[in-house]
Scaffold this motif. Structure first.
Motif, PDB file in Angstrom:
ATOM      1  N   SER A 190       0.914  -1.119   0.076  1.00  0.00           N
ATOM      2  CA  SER A 190      -0.049  -0.159   0.027  1.00  0.00           C
ATOM      3  C   SER A 190       0.854   1.263  -0.014  1.00  0.00           C
ATOM      4  CB  SER A 190      -0.856   0.124   1.284  1.00  0.00           C
ATOM      5  OG  SER A 190      -1.890  -1.275   1.385  1.00  0.00           O
ATOM      6  N   ALA A 191       2.051   1.366   0.721  1.00  0.00           N
ATOM      7  CA  ALA A 191       2.861   2.373   0.771  1.00  0.00           C
ATOM      8  C   ALA A 191       3.760   2.491  -0.499  1.00  0.00           C
ATOM      9  CB  ALA A 191       3.975   2.259   1.811  1.00  0.00           C
ATOM     10  N   LEU A 192       3.638   1.556  -1.222  1.00  0.00           N
ATOM     11  CA  LEU A 192       4.510   1.499  -2.641  1.00  0.00           C
ATOM     12  C   LEU A 192       3.582   2.157  -3.770  1.00  0.00           C
ATOM     13  CD1 LEU A 192       6.857  -1.580  -3.019  1.00  0.00           C
ATOM     14  CD2 LEU A 192       7.371   0.757  -2.848  1.00  0.00           C
ATOM     15  N   VAL A 193       2.394   2.164  -3.516  1.00  0.00           N
ATOM     16  CA  VAL A 193       1.239   2.449  -4.822  1.00  0.00           C
ATOM     17  C   VAL A 193       1.620   3.839  -5.194  1.00  0.00           C
ATOM     18  CG1 VAL A 193      -1.187   3.110  -5.286  1.00  0.00           C
ATOM     19  CG2 VAL A 193      -0.703   1.045  -3.783  1.00  0.00           C
ATOM     20  N   PRO A 194       1.738   4.873  -4.393  1.00  0.00           N
ATOM     21  CA  PRO A 194       2.019   6.140  -5.055  1.00  0.00           C
ATOM     22  C   PRO A 194       3.427   5.967  -6.059  1.00  0.00           C
ATOM     23  CG  PRO A 194       1.401   6.405  -2.714  1.00  0.00           C
ATOM     24  CD  PRO A 194       1.520   4.997  -3.082  1.00  0.00           C
ATOM     25  N   VAL A 195       4.458   5.469  -5.553  1.00  0.00           N
ATOM     26  CA  VAL A 195       5.699   5.634  -6.209  1.00  0.00           C
ATOM     27  C   VAL A 195       5.597   4.828  -7.485  1.00  0.00           C
ATOM     28  CG1 VAL A 195       7.084   6.645  -4.123  1.00  0.00           C
ATOM     29  CG2 VAL A 195       6.818   4.181  -4.727  1.00  0.00           C
ATOM     30  N   ALA A 196       4.856   3.411  -7.168  1.00  0.00           N
ATOM     31  CA  ALA A 196       4.833   2.425  -8.462  1.00  0.00           C
ATOM     32  C   ALA A 196       3.933   3.195  -9.326  1.00  0.00           C
ATOM     33  CB  ALA A 196       4.162   1.408  -7.821  1.00  0.00           C
ATOM     34  N   ASN A 197       3.050   3.818  -9.200  1.00  0.00           N
ATOM     35  CA  ASN A 197       2.224   4.603 -10.021  1.00  0.00           C
ATOM     36  C   ASN A 197       2.926   5.826 -10.874  1.00  0.00           C
ATOM     37  OD1 ASN A 197      -0.081   3.250  -9.790  1.00  0.00           O
ATOM     38  ND2 ASN A 197      -1.069   4.794  -8.046  1.00  0.00           N
ATOM     39  N   ILE A 198       3.781   6.331 -10.304  1.00  0.00           N
ATOM     40  CA  ILE A 198       4.794   7.301 -10.887  1.00  0.00           C
ATOM     41  C   ILE A 198       5.634   6.609 -11.838  1.00  0.00           C
ATOM     42  CG2 ILE A 198       6.410   8.970 -10.447  1.00  0.00           C
ATOM     43  CD1 ILE A 198       5.102  10.001  -7.844  1.00  0.00           C
ATOM     44  N   GLY A 199       6.413   5.513 -11.351  1.00  0.00           N
ATOM     45  CA  GLY A 199       7.234   4.781 -11.798  1.00  0.00           C
ATOM     46  C   GLY A 199       6.764   4.174 -13.147  1.00  0.00           C
ATOM     47  N   SER A 200       5.540   3.628 -13.188  1.00  0.00           N
ATOM     48  CA  SER A 200       4.868   3.003 -14.309  1.00  0.00           C
ATOM     49  C   SER A 200       4.452   3.850 -15.263  1.00  0.00           C
ATOM     50  CB  SER A 200       3.701   2.064 -13.972  1.00  0.00           C
ATOM     51  OG  SER A 200       2.605   3.117 -13.464  1.00  0.00           O
ATOM     52  N   ARG A 201       4.136   5.225 -14.705  1.00  0.00           N
ATOM     53  CA  ARG A 201       3.840   6.306 -15.933  1.00  0.00           C
ATOM     54  C   ARG A 201       4.715   6.994 -16.354  1.00  0.00           C
ATOM     55  NH1 ARG A 201      -1.152   8.574 -12.182  1.00  0.00           N
ATOM     56  NH2 ARG A 201      -2.371   6.931 -12.107  1.00  0.00           N
ATOM     57  N   LEU A 202       6.090   7.148 -15.672  1.00  0.00           N
ATOM     58  CA  LEU A 202       7.062   8.034 -16.118  1.00  0.00           C
ATOM     59  C   LEU A 202       8.287   7.398 -16.477  1.00  0.00           C
ATOM     60  CD1 LEU A 202       6.900  11.254 -13.556  1.00  0.00           C
ATOM     61  CD2 LEU A 202       5.775  10.599 -15.838  1.00  0.00           C
ATOM     62  N   GLY A 203       8.496   5.931 -15.993  1.00  0.00           N
ATOM     63  CA  GLY A 203       9.886   5.486 -16.486  1.00  0.00           C
ATOM     64  C   GLY A 203       9.978   5.616 -17.835  1.00  0.00           C
ATOM     65  N   LEU A 204       9.157   4.961 -18.687  1.00  0.00           N
ATOM     66  CA  LEU A 204       9.532   4.617 -20.088  1.00  0.00           C
ATOM     67  C   LEU A 204       9.372   6.285 -20.869  1.00  0.00           C
ATOM     68  CD1 LEU A 204       7.557   1.480 -21.137  1.00  0.00           C
ATOM     69  CD2 LEU A 204       9.784   1.892 -20.707  1.00  0.00           C
ATOM     70  N   PRO A 205       8.740   7.101 -20.495  1.00  0.00           N
ATOM     71  CA  PRO A 205       8.674   8.206 -21.254  1.00  0.00           C
ATOM     72  C   PRO A 205       9.851   9.267 -20.863  1.00  0.00           C
ATOM     73  CG  PRO A 205       6.497   8.196 -20.182  1.00  0.00           C
ATOM     74  CD  PRO A 205       7.477   6.862 -19.954  1.00  0.00           C
ATOM     75  N   LEU A 206      10.315   8.888 -19.720  1.00  0.00           N
ATOM     76  CA  LEU A 206      11.846   9.522 -19.215  1.00  0.00           C
ATOM     77  C   LEU A 206      13.013   9.038 -19.930  1.00  0.00           C
ATOM     78  CD1 LEU A 206      11.603   9.978 -15.325  1.00  0.00           C
ATOM     79  CD2 LEU A 206      11.802  11.906 -16.858  1.00  0.00           C
ATOM     80  N   ILE A 207      12.983   7.815 -20.130  1.00  0.00           N
ATOM     81  CA  ILE A 207      13.926   7.002 -20.831  1.00  0.00           C
ATOM     82  C   ILE A 207      13.838   7.473 -22.365  1.00  0.00           C
ATOM     83  CG2 ILE A 207      14.934   4.932 -21.973  1.00  0.00           C
ATOM     84  CD1 ILE A 207      13.910   3.400 -19.333  1.00  0.00           C
ATOM     85  N   LEU A 208      12.722   7.650 -23.096  1.00  0.00           N
ATOM     86  CA  LEU A 208      12.494   8.191 -24.188  1.00  0.00           C
ATOM     87  C   LEU A 208      13.004   9.491 -24.538  1.00  0.00           C
ATOM     88  CD1 LEU A 208      11.436   7.650 -27.187  1.00  0.00           C
ATOM     89  CD2 LEU A 208       9.395   8.364 -26.638  1.00  0.00           C
ATOM     90  N   LEU A 209      12.704  10.322 -23.300  1.00  0.00           N
ATOM     91  CA  LEU A 209      13.039  11.658 -23.373  1.00  0.00           C
ATOM     92  C   LEU A 209      14.591  11.851 -23.355  1.00  0.00           C
ATOM     93  CD1 LEU A 209      12.265  14.838 -23.467  1.00  0.00           C
ATOM     94  CD2 LEU A 209      12.257  14.522 -20.841  1.00  0.00           C
ATOM     95  N   GLY A 210      15.288  10.995 -22.743  1.00  0.00           N
ATOM     96  CA  GLY A 210      16.685  11.047 -22.423  1.00  0.00           C
ATOM     97  C   GLY A 210      17.457  10.532 -23.802  1.00  0.00           C
ATOM     98  N   VAL A 211      16.831   9.797 -24.622  1.00  0.00           N
ATOM     99  CA  VAL A 211      17.311   9.374 -25.822  1.00  0.00           C
ATOM    100  C   VAL A 211      17.007  10.635 -26.767  1.00  0.00           C
ATOM    101  CG1 VAL A 211      17.030   7.947 -27.888  1.00  0.00           C
ATOM    102  CG2 VAL A 211      16.976   6.676 -25.586  1.00  0.00           C
ATOM    103  N   ILE A 212      15.904  11.048 -26.859  1.00  0.00           N
ATOM    104  CA  ILE A 212      15.825  12.382 -27.723  1.00  0.00           C
ATOM    105  C   ILE A 212      16.688  13.701 -27.538  1.00  0.00           C
ATOM    106  CG2 ILE A 212      14.009  14.210 -28.177  1.00  0.00           C
ATOM    107  CD1 ILE A 212      11.894  12.215 -27.968  1.00  0.00           C
ATOM    108  N   LEU A 213      16.893  13.777 -26.098  1.00  0.00           N
ATOM    109  CA  LEU A 213      17.887  14.712 -25.790  1.00  0.00           C
ATOM    110  C   LEU A 213      19.293  14.350 -26.003  1.00  0.00           C
ATOM    111  CD1 LEU A 213      15.931  16.375 -22.703  1.00  0.00           C
ATOM    112  CD2 LEU A 213      15.890  16.928 -25.182  1.00  0.00           C
ATOM    113  N   GLY A 214      19.477  13.555 -26.598  1.00  0.00           N
ATOM    114  CA  GLY A 214      21.093  13.188 -27.009  1.00  0.00           C
ATOM    115  C   GLY A 214      21.503  12.250 -26.172  1.00  0.00           C
ATOM    116  N   TRP A 215      20.978  11.185 -25.819  1.00  0.00           N
ATOM    117  CA  TRP A 215      21.262  10.230 -24.887  1.00  0.00           C
ATOM    118  C   TRP A 215      21.713  10.921 -23.472  1.00  0.00           C
ATOM    119  CZ3 TRP A 215      20.616   5.081 -25.475  1.00  0.00           C
ATOM    120  CH2 TRP A 215      20.171   4.573 -26.832  1.00  0.00           C
ATOM    121  N   SER A 216      20.792  11.553 -22.875  1.00  0.00           N
ATOM    122  CA  SER A 216      20.897  11.915 -21.418  1.00  0.00           C
ATOM    123  C   SER A 216      21.095  10.877 -20.628  1.00  0.00           C
ATOM    124  CB  SER A 216      19.794  13.209 -21.015  1.00  0.00           C
ATOM    125  OG  SER A 216      20.052  13.531 -19.866  1.00  0.00           O
TER     126      SER A 216
END
Length: 232
Positions: free
Chosen positions: A119-145
């Motif tokens: 239950s304590a993990l729910v908020p961070v897990a939701n953030i991780g599932s929603r932002l994990g892949l977009p952050l990786i993609l953004l890092g690639v777009i910005l020149g492999w940040s």
């Protein structure tokens, strides 16, 4: 180039096959035993109420959903919610599913630590599932940040952690369900065997989801960790 074929796609395919197999297993078991009327003619709602009352959980409410599927226990409102079929039907599946959700209610009442941790993990897990892949993609777009890529991988890892923590919670709820069914005589011996098959199949969907998430995380590490090594 990562939108085209690369060897790590095999990990995605394996994950998909595992999930499809688990889904087919649970659908088959639930469908089969939803057609088996239990000898006592006990509906899922009645089974849940008996278990909760015998456990002294009179404050836990039982609600009927207006659709199939979605059975769950809501710890925020102390409510067991059952699908329309499981709430109303006197089937082996209905009793098993209802008892499983009551297992979660019992966990909550007894302060079962893995449930509290999940239950304590729910908020961070939701953030991780929603932002994990977009952050990786953004890092690639910005020149492999590498900073963004690593943050994205760690965020996704939190979602994977949630899947892993879910496993003992679900297995324990099923074990409690079977124990209470036997203790309160809700199903006969052969019916209980069928109930165990339903709950085991349902548990395998969580195992499959965790395995798929781990494989996806491994793929991300292989793809983008290799880039870091090349940069070094």
């Amino acid at each position: 180039m990562y939108y085209y074929w690369d060897p790590t796609y095999i990990l995605v395919i394996i994950g998909m096959l595992i999930c499809l197999g688990a889904s087919a297993m649970v659908n088959s078991a639930m469908s089969r035993y939803s057609r088996v009327r239990n000898a006592g003619g006990i509906t899922g709602a009645e089974a849940a109420r008996r278990i909760l009352n015998n456990e002294g959980l009179y404050n836990v409410q039982i609600e009927c959903l207006n659709h199939s599927g979605g059975d769950h226990y809501d710890p925020r409102t102390n409510t067991v919610r059952l699908s329309h079929d499981n709430y109303n039907q006197p089937s082996v599946t209905a009793v098993g599913v209802a008892a499983h959700e009551c297992g979660h209610a019992i966990q909550h009442a007894k302060g079962y630590m893995p449930l509290n941790f999940r239950s304590a993990l729910v908020p961070v897990a939701n953030i991780g599932s929603r932002l994990g892949l977009p952050l990786i993609l953004l890092g690639v777009i910005l020149g492999w940040s590498q900073v963004l890529i690593e943050i994205g991988i760690w965020a996704f890892a939190l979602a994977v952690l949630f899947q892993l923590v879910t496993l003992p919670v679900e297995f324990n709820a099923s074990a409690r369900a079977v124990a209470k069914i036997q203790q309160y005589g809700l199903l006969g011996t052969e019916e209980t065997k069928g109930c165990k098959k339903v709950l085991t199949a349902a548990a395998m969907t969580y195992v499959a989801a965790a395995a798929s998430a781990i494989l996806q995380l491994l793929r991300l590490i292989l793809l983008f960790g290799g880039n870091r090594r090349r940069d070094d």
